[in-house]
Design a protein around this motif. Sequence first.
Motif, mmCIF file in Angstrom:
data_model
loop_
_atom_site.group_PDB
_atom_site.id
_atom_site.type_symbol
_atom_site.label_atom_id
_atom_site.label_comp_id
_atom_site.label_asym_id
_atom_site.label_seq_id
_atom_site.Cartn_x
_atom_site.Cartn_y
_atom_site.Cartn_z
ATOM 1 N N GLU A 113 4.177 -2.078 -8.599
ATOM 2 C CA GLU A 113 4.767 -2.744 -7.438
ATOM 3 C C GLU A 113 3.667 -3.301 -6.535
ATOM 4 O O GLU A 113 3.776 -4.430 -6.033
ATOM 5 C CB GLU A 113 5.651 -1.782 -6.651
ATOM 6 N N PHE A 114 2.611 -2.530 -6.330
ATOM 7 C CA PHE A 114 1.470 -3.018 -5.550
ATOM 8 C C PHE A 114 0.929 -4.304 -6.168
ATOM 9 O O PHE A 114 0.683 -5.293 -5.476
ATOM 10 C CB PHE A 114 0.374 -1.954 -5.509
ATOM 11 N N GLY A 115 0.747 -4.294 -7.476
ATOM 12 C CA GLY A 115 0.216 -5.471 -8.162
ATOM 13 C C GLY A 115 1.138 -6.670 -8.068
ATOM 14 O O GLY A 115 0.673 -7.808 -7.929
ATOM 15 N N TYR A 122 0.828 -1.220 0.000
ATOM 16 C CA TYR A 122 0.000 0.000 0.000
ATOM 17 C C TYR A 122 0.857 1.262 0.000
ATOM 18 O O TYR A 122 0.440 2.289 -0.553
ATOM 19 C CB TYR A 122 -0.971 -0.025 1.175
ATOM 20 N N LYS A 123 2.024 1.186 0.592
ATOM 21 C CA LYS A 123 2.945 2.320 0.500
ATOM 22 C C LYS A 123 3.304 2.582 -0.953
ATOM 23 O O LYS A 123 3.342 3.738 -1.410
ATOM 24 C CB LYS A 123 4.206 2.049 1.311
ATOM 25 N N ALA A 124 3.568 1.491 -1.696
ATOM 26 C CA ALA A 124 3.875 1.639 -3.128
ATOM 27 C C ALA A 124 2.685 2.213 -3.884
ATOM 28 O O ALA A 124 2.839 3.098 -4.731
ATOM 29 C CB ALA A 124 4.270 0.281 -3.705
ATOM 30 N N LEU A 125 1.497 1.723 -3.567
ATOM 31 C CA LEU A 125 0.290 2.201 -4.257
ATOM 32 C C LEU A 125 0.061 3.687 -4.016
ATOM 33 O O LEU A 125 -0.189 4.456 -4.962
ATOM 34 C CB LEU A 125 -0.928 1.397 -3.788
ATOM 35 N N PHE A 126 0.167 4.107 -2.762
ATOM 36 C CA PHE A 126 -0.072 5.510 -2.432
ATOM 37 C C PHE A 126 1.053 6.416 -2.927
ATOM 38 O O PHE A 126 0.888 7.641 -2.991
ATOM 39 C CB PHE A 126 -0.265 5.669 -0.926
#
Length: 316
Positions: free
Chosen positions: A284-286, A274-278
Amino acid sequence: MYKTVTDTAVVILSYNGLGLHKQYLPLIMSESAGKYDVVLIDNASTDGTGQFINDNYPQVHLISLPVNSGFTGGYMAGIQHIDSKYLVLLSADFEVTPGWFEPLHKLMESDSAIAACQPKIRYIKEREKFEYAGAAGGFIDTLGYPFCRGRIFFTLEEDKGQYNSTLECFWASGGCFFTRTGLFRQFGGFDLNFFAHMEEIDLCWRYKNAGYKIMACGDSTVFHLGGSVISYGSPQKIYRNYRNGLIMMIKNMSGAELIFKLPVRLALDIVAAYKALFSGNAKEFGAIAKAHMHVFLHLGKWIRSRNSAKNLVTNR
């Protein structure tokens, strides 16, 4: 079966690595006389690697595989045709240095309890710095995350002699992996399920569970190009690192530890996702989500792998 003349086979796995061999093979060969045999496993290359080796290095024993089986599969398919006391699994994008081999060989000969070792690994593009994949010896933290002397995450230290000592570590880099052929086979070699990334840590964990030592040799240095097959930070590499890291824990960590540590590890992975997503890195999230999904969809398979690994350790 190829019976080596010396007691050591330096084994290079190649997939379309012709340019790398032209650059790095000459020094490997110049250092080999009377010390080690050189074996090249051609992993179904299409760039003329096999013909180049036959034409220019007839002293290299060439093993040609009909299909590309990945890093783990390629090594496992080729090594079954090699008869030697020791193996040095050397990635095609490594540059050796004068005198690199003798300290490693001497270390292995000094103690039969040493199952594997590695040299110091520095970065070809910034030669004064350690390299990401192995640096000066590998370790595992309490939650099963691998790390190295000489780097913290993606920050690489300069080699100022601070790691010239030879000491026991937890894992040796698969890029320049010196091991006993008999033990490699006895403990199942590289797990084909890994395909690439962390397969050497998985094997070293089995060695350690059986009471063997893994060493980092401070008297030998090699250089690594890195990212020549799968680039650092790519979704594919992130996926395999998270996926294989969890599989490795399930296979090798004690049951008492696993019960408490696996949930924490999963939670930290989710935080990272979630850090990557935000931060705007949806790929990376995927990749992390895909890794978790794969592990849990095939959980029964990994539990069976755990039982197999335990049997290899207890029945040695």
